[in-house]
Design a protein around this motif. Structure first.
Motif, PDB file in Angstrom:
ATOM      1  N   VAL A  29      94.183  62.361 -17.460  1.00 53.24           N
ATOM      2  CA  VAL A  29      95.369  62.783 -16.723  1.00 53.24           C
ATOM      3  C   VAL A  29      95.953  61.584 -15.987  1.00 53.24           C
ATOM      4  O   VAL A  29      95.249  60.866 -15.291  1.00 53.24           O
ATOM      5  CB  VAL A  29      95.013  63.896 -15.710  1.00 53.24           C
ATOM      6  N   CYS A  30      97.257  61.376 -16.149  1.00 54.20           N
ATOM      7  CA  CYS A  30      97.997  60.360 -15.403  1.00 54.20           C
ATOM      8  C   CYS A  30      99.017  61.114 -14.547  1.00 54.20           C
ATOM      9  O   CYS A  30     100.097  61.480 -15.015  1.00 54.20           O
ATOM     10  CB  CYS A  30      98.688  59.398 -16.359  1.00 54.20           C
ATOM     11  N   LEU A  31      98.665  61.359 -13.297  1.00 50.98           N
ATOM     12  CA  LEU A  31      99.527  62.161 -12.425  1.00 50.98           C
ATOM     13  C   LEU A  31     100.880  61.515 -12.142  1.00 50.98           C
ATOM     14  O   LEU A  31     101.903  62.203 -12.208  1.00 50.98           O
ATOM     15  CB  LEU A  31      98.803  62.483 -11.121  1.00 50.98           C
ATOM     16  N   PRO A  32     100.936  60.221 -11.812  1.00 44.12           N
ATOM     17  CA  PRO A  32     102.253  59.648 -11.509  1.00 44.12           C
ATOM     18  C   PRO A  32     103.249  59.760 -12.664  1.00 44.12           C
ATOM     19  O   PRO A  32     104.434  59.970 -12.447  1.00 44.12           O
ATOM     20  CB  PRO A  32     101.945  58.185 -11.195  1.00 44.12           C
ATOM     21  N   ASN A  33     102.751  59.626 -13.903  1.00 38.81           N
ATOM     22  CA  ASN A  33     103.636  59.703 -15.068  1.00 38.81           C
ATOM     23  C   ASN A  33     103.661  61.088 -15.705  1.00 38.81           C
ATOM     24  O   ASN A  33     104.331  61.290 -16.719  1.00 38.81           O
ATOM     25  CB  ASN A  33     103.218  58.661 -16.113  1.00 38.81           C
TER      26      ASN A  33
ATOM     27  N   ALA B 253      99.160  51.749 -18.600  1.00 42.04           N
ATOM     28  CA  ALA B 253      99.929  52.741 -17.845  1.00 42.04           C
ATOM     29  C   ALA B 253     100.767  52.018 -16.798  1.00 42.04           C
ATOM     30  O   ALA B 253     100.331  51.031 -16.217  1.00 42.04           O
ATOM     31  CB  ALA B 253      99.003  53.745 -17.172  1.00 42.04           C
ATOM     32  N   SER B 254     101.970  52.523 -16.574  1.00 41.38           N
ATOM     33  CA  SER B 254     102.860  51.897 -15.594  1.00 41.38           C
ATOM     34  C   SER B 254     102.613  52.403 -14.175  1.00 41.38           C
ATOM     35  O   SER B 254     103.257  51.936 -13.237  1.00 41.38           O
ATOM     36  CB  SER B 254     104.316  52.163 -15.978  1.00 41.38           C
ATOM     37  N   CYS B 255     101.691  53.332 -14.011  1.00 36.91           N
ATOM     38  CA  CYS B 255     101.417  53.880 -12.677  1.00 36.91           C
ATOM     39  C   CYS B 255     100.722  52.833 -11.811  1.00 36.91           C
ATOM     40  O   CYS B 255     100.017  51.965 -12.320  1.00 36.91           O
ATOM     41  CB  CYS B 255     100.580  55.157 -12.777  1.00 36.91           C
ATOM     42  N   PRO B 256     100.897  52.917 -10.495  1.00 38.17           N
ATOM     43  CA  PRO B 256     100.344  51.883  -9.611  1.00 38.17           C
ATOM     44  C   PRO B 256      98.824  51.891  -9.501  1.00 38.17           C
ATOM     45  O   PRO B 256      98.217  50.841  -9.306  1.00 38.17           O
ATOM     46  CB  PRO B 256     100.978  52.187  -8.254  1.00 38.17           C
ATOM     47  N   ASP B 257      98.179  53.049  -9.640  1.00 39.36           N
ATOM     48  CA  ASP B 257      96.734  53.097  -9.437  1.00 39.36           C
ATOM     49  C   ASP B 257      95.918  52.883 -10.716  1.00 39.36           C
ATOM     50  O   ASP B 257      94.786  52.434 -10.655  1.00 39.36           O
ATOM     51  CB  ASP B 257      96.310  54.406  -8.773  1.00 39.36           C
TER      52      ASP B 257
ATOM     53  N   GLN C 218      95.056  54.944 -34.419  1.00 37.15           N
ATOM     54  CA  GLN C 218      96.483  54.763 -34.158  1.00 37.15           C
ATOM     55  C   GLN C 218      96.736  54.423 -32.700  1.00 37.15           C
ATOM     56  O   GLN C 218      95.888  54.632 -31.841  1.00 37.15           O
ATOM     57  CB  GLN C 218      97.269  56.011 -34.569  1.00 37.15           C
ATOM     58  N   THR C 219      97.914  53.906 -32.449  1.00 39.08           N
ATOM     59  CA  THR C 219      98.373  53.593 -31.101  1.00 39.08           C
ATOM     60  C   THR C 219      99.626  54.416 -30.837  1.00 39.08           C
ATOM     61  O   THR C 219     100.578  54.371 -31.621  1.00 39.08           O
ATOM     62  CB  THR C 219      98.698  52.090 -30.970  1.00 39.08           C
ATOM     63  N   ILE C 220      99.613  55.165 -29.726  1.00 40.00           N
ATOM     64  CA  ILE C 220     100.743  56.030 -29.386  1.00 40.00           C
ATOM     65  C   ILE C 220     101.365  55.540 -28.089  1.00 40.00           C
ATOM     66  O   ILE C 220     100.681  55.486 -27.063  1.00 40.00           O
ATOM     67  CB  ILE C 220     100.307  57.505 -29.242  1.00 40.00           C
ATOM     68  N   GLU C 221     102.641  55.173 -28.145  1.00 39.70           N
ATOM     69  CA  GLU C 221     103.369  54.804 -26.929  1.00 39.70           C
ATOM     70  C   GLU C 221     104.028  56.061 -26.392  1.00 39.70           C
ATOM     71  O   GLU C 221     104.776  56.733 -27.097  1.00 39.70           O
ATOM     72  CB  GLU C 221     104.402  53.720 -27.236  1.00 39.70           C
ATOM     73  N   ILE C 222     103.727  56.377 -25.141  1.00 40.04           N
ATOM     74  CA  ILE C 222     104.214  57.613 -24.526  1.00 40.04           C
ATOM     75  C   ILE C 222     105.313  57.278 -23.521  1.00 40.04           C
ATOM     76  O   ILE C 222     105.030  56.769 -22.438  1.00 40.04           O
ATOM     77  CB  ILE C 222     103.055  58.365 -23.838  1.00 40.04           C
ATOM     78  N   ASN C 223     106.550  57.535 -23.899  1.00 40.25           N
ATOM     79  CA  ASN C 223     107.720  57.362 -23.008  1.00 40.25           C
ATOM     80  C   ASN C 223     107.764  56.039 -22.250  1.00 40.25           C
ATOM     81  O   ASN C 223     108.132  55.999 -21.093  1.00 40.25           O
ATOM     82  CB  ASN C 223     107.791  58.509 -22.000  1.00 40.25           C
ATOM     83  N   ASP C 224     107.399  54.975 -22.846  1.00 40.69           N
ATOM     84  CA  ASP C 224     107.434  53.646 -22.205  1.00 40.69           C
ATOM     85  C   ASP C 224     106.631  53.590 -20.911  1.00 40.69           C
ATOM     86  O   ASP C 224     106.852  52.703 -20.079  1.00 40.69           O
ATOM     87  CB  ASP C 224     108.880  53.210 -21.925  1.00 40.69           C
ATOM     88  N   THR C 225     105.736  54.552 -20.689  1.00 38.66           N
ATOM     89  CA  THR C 225     104.932  54.544 -19.461  1.00 38.66           C
ATOM     90  C   THR C 225     103.444  54.387 -19.730  1.00 38.66           C
ATOM     91  O   THR C 225     102.739  53.790 -18.936  1.00 38.66           O
ATOM     92  CB  THR C 225     105.131  55.844 -18.658  1.00 38.66           C
TER      93      THR C 225
END
Length: 119
Positions: free
Chosen positions: A94-98, A73-77, A51-58
């Motif tokens: 872990v995606c810290l910015p999001n 991921a929408s985070c810069p790094d 499956q594919t899970i979209e998490i809060n548009d981020t």
């Protein structure tokens, strides 16, 4: 170095390699992943279903072939994308910015809802 020292180093090295290989092959694969956003549970998803899970548009989490990985991921790094595939119990992305945490849990942890038991 004496011959006995070299033999000892080789024996210790071989034992270490055997132990690491045993640990690698004996890792328990998890039953599902728990996704948390800002410390709140976003959802629990089985590793047995692709499956594919979209998490809060981020972020976009992909589950396929019993493994999970962050594909977007929408985070810069983008460090969460480079953390790779996870499937062993206790491993996480872990995606810290999001503020997104994806952790693999086994069936026992999933059933009782406890993180730890103290005596």
């Amino acid at each position: 170095m004496k011959k006995a020292d070299i033999k000892l180093v080789l024996i210790v090295g071989v034992v270490c390699v055997i132990l690491l290989a045993f640990r690698y092959y004996e890792m328990d694969t998890g039953a599902s992943v728990v996704v948390e956003v800002y410390g709140e549970i976003y959802g629990t998803y089985s590793l047995n279903k692709d499956q594919t899970i979209e998490i809060n548009d981020t972020n976009v989490l992909i589950i396929e072939d019993g493994e999970a990985y962050m594909s977007e991921a929408s985070c810069p790094d983008g460090l969460c994308i480079s953390q790779g595939h996870i499937s062993a119990s206790g491993t996480m992305i872990v995606c810290l910015p999001n503020r997104v945490v994806v952790q693999v849990v086994d069936a026992e942890a999933e059933d009782d809802g406890l993180d730890a038991v103290t005596g």
